[in-house]
Design a protein around this motif. Sequence first.
Motif, PDB file in Angstrom:
ATOM      1  N   LYS A 376     122.111  17.879 -34.867  1.00 35.46           N
ATOM      2  CA  LYS A 376     121.467  18.106 -36.164  1.00 35.46           C
ATOM      3  C   LYS A 376     120.505  16.979 -36.539  1.00 35.46           C
ATOM      4  N   ASP A 377     120.967  15.729 -36.305  1.00 34.12           N
ATOM      5  CA  ASP A 377     120.152  14.598 -36.758  1.00 34.12           C
ATOM      6  C   ASP A 377     118.950  14.333 -35.843  1.00 34.12           C
ATOM      7  N   SER A 378     118.833  15.108 -34.768  1.00 30.61           N
ATOM      8  CA  SER A 378     117.660  14.934 -33.904  1.00 30.61           C
ATOM      9  C   SER A 378     116.649  16.072 -34.079  1.00 30.61           C
ATOM     10  N   ARG A 379     116.818  16.871 -35.132  1.00 27.58           N
ATOM     11  CA  ARG A 379     115.854  17.941 -35.383  1.00 27.58           C
ATOM     12  C   ARG A 379     114.590  17.362 -36.010  1.00 27.58           C
ATOM     13  N   GLY A 380     113.434  17.727 -35.445  1.00 26.92           N
ATOM     14  CA  GLY A 380     112.195  17.014 -35.743  1.00 26.92           C
ATOM     15  C   GLY A 380     111.308  17.574 -36.831  1.00 26.92           C
ATOM     16  N   CYS A 381     111.807  18.466 -37.691  1.00 28.31           N
ATOM     17  CA  CYS A 381     111.022  18.902 -38.852  1.00 28.31           C
ATOM     18  C   CYS A 381     111.988  19.296 -39.966  1.00 28.31           C
ATOM     19  N   MET A 382     111.487  19.392 -41.201  1.00 31.97           N
ATOM     20  CA  MET A 382     112.343  19.735 -42.350  1.00 31.97           C
ATOM     21  C   MET A 382     112.910  21.143 -42.217  1.00 31.97           C
ATOM     22  N   LEU A 383     112.090  22.069 -41.708  1.00 31.21           N
ATOM     23  CA  LEU A 383     112.529  23.460 -41.561  1.00 31.21           C
ATOM     24  C   LEU A 383     113.859  23.521 -40.825  1.00 31.21           C
ATOM     25  N   GLU A 384     113.961  22.761 -39.721  1.00 32.71           N
ATOM     26  CA  GLU A 384     115.202  22.735 -38.941  1.00 32.71           C
ATOM     27  C   GLU A 384     116.235  21.804 -39.566  1.00 32.71           C
ATOM     28  N   ARG A 385     115.741  20.637 -40.023  1.00 33.44           N
ATOM     29  CA  ARG A 385     116.642  19.596 -40.523  1.00 33.44           C
ATOM     30  C   ARG A 385     117.442  20.105 -41.728  1.00 33.44           C
ATOM     31  N   THR A 386     116.791  20.895 -42.601  1.00 33.44           N
ATOM     32  CA  THR A 386     117.483  21.425 -43.794  1.00 33.44           C
ATOM     33  C   THR A 386     117.825  22.904 -43.611  1.00 33.44           C
ATOM     34  N   TRP A 387     117.649  23.389 -42.408  1.00 28.05           N
ATOM     35  CA  TRP A 387     117.902  24.792 -42.057  1.00 28.05           C
ATOM     36  C   TRP A 387     117.304  25.727 -43.111  1.00 28.05           C
ATOM     37  N   ARG A 388     115.972  25.682 -43.198  1.00 26.08           N
ATOM     38  CA  ARG A 388     115.188  26.493 -44.150  1.00 26.08           C
ATOM     39  C   ARG A 388     115.502  26.168 -45.601  1.00 26.08           C
ATOM     40  N   GLY A 389     115.940  24.939 -45.830  1.00 23.96           N
ATOM     41  CA  GLY A 389     116.213  24.549 -47.217  1.00 23.96           C
ATOM     42  C   GLY A 389     117.641  24.796 -47.660  1.00 23.96           C
ATOM     43  N   THR A 390     118.488  25.351 -46.778  1.00 23.35           N
ATOM     44  CA  THR A 390     119.867  25.648 -47.178  1.00 23.35           C
ATOM     45  C   THR A 390     120.771  24.416 -47.114  1.00 23.35           C
TER      46      THR A 390
END
Length: 438
Positions: A376-390
């Motif tokens: 999870k902490d290696s996801r390289g954009c907000m879309l993935e990092r926050t899972w579409r804001g969820t």
Amino acid sequence: MSVNVLLDPADPALRSWVPGANNPDGDFPIQNLPYGTVDGGVAVRIGNKALVLRDVLEADLFVKKLASSDEFQMAMDMAWLNGIAELSPEQQTMLRRNLAYMLAEGSPARPKLERLLRDANDASVEAPEDAPFVVGDYTDFYASLHHATNVGSMFRPTNPLLPNWKHVPIGYHGRASSIIPSGRPVIRPSGQTVASDDGPPSFGPCKLLDYELEVGFYVGVGNELGETVPVTDAWRRIFGFCLVNDWSARDIQKWEYQPLGPFLAKNFATTVSPWVVTREALEPFRVAGPSRAADDPRPLDYLCDPNGTNIDITLEVFIASLKMRNSGLAPTLVSRGSFRDMFWTPAQMLAHHASNGCNMQIGDLLASGTVSGATKDSRGCMLERTWRGTEPITLGDGTERKFLLDGDEVIIRGHCVKPGHPRIGFGECRGIVLPARA
Ligand code: MN
């Protein structure tokens, strides 16, 4: 060429007299010597200093064979790195070795060079006016399996990876005119967005602004129209690497991307880091790869690179809100991954791009696509990092983020480490989000 004024910067034991160059946590030891531009001239970065090469030429400190060449003098007259990239491989090697000689501990050139060094925190060094290359064309790939799988699973839960993905390096043509240097603010774009999947659309400021953590590379040796680049020859045609932030408007992207791919969601700004780390400096950090699962398809012959490698670059993204900057709070680390996890290598991206006879030119920029890892902490954009804001992330000032807000600064850093070798770093790629134009 008199050999006694040249030293190989690849020697990990070499040390420099320049302040900060021997700092074990620094980005710019004498083994790095990345190129950039300062005050409208080609420069090299070392430790806490930068050296404008035209100053060195005017002080008559370069080895005569280099200084007297027409190509080198032309490169020195340019405000970008295109001329340096156009030098022959022999001249490029001579330049690096001549610089290493002058900047190494014990160099007799030190008293004269000391007067020419500029402080790295001078405005002209820290915030260059332009990107380091005149980029004719810019292409962005989509080479991380983790990123493609994560994003695919949000939009197509039952079918995350399209059937072509493991066969063909997917990319889109970006726009060179909106490539901007680190430090230049990014204006929140406006565009068409929809409240529900089928529309109707309205026009207004992007609400889902995102960054994409990427690594870019500049072409050093191109190909004529109609010719191709063999994948086994592609690595040596790369001039050098940089950090890239492919700013992305997710709500605009969602409405416009089918059937032809990203367009206005991407081309409002792409930030590049100021220092271009040469392919030579990254040689020690090449690692076997990329890894393929047992049931993955074998790449087609033109993409099959028996000695192909990834590069082990640790990449980090930080965010600092306006409030955090004003109160002196350190930026919050939001992602940490490695470029070694990519499914397609830079050599495969370059060879694929030219495989139809498309001519690649000196200074063309190819970017990797978002670099995401398995965790999870290696996801390289907000879309993935926050899972579409969820799953919002919390910044150091206690505020939550689903996507970027006005005033947020995104800072990308990258570096390579390996036992027995000085750390090689990329410096920073920064950008602050400004409100949309009224
Ligand atoms: Mn991208």
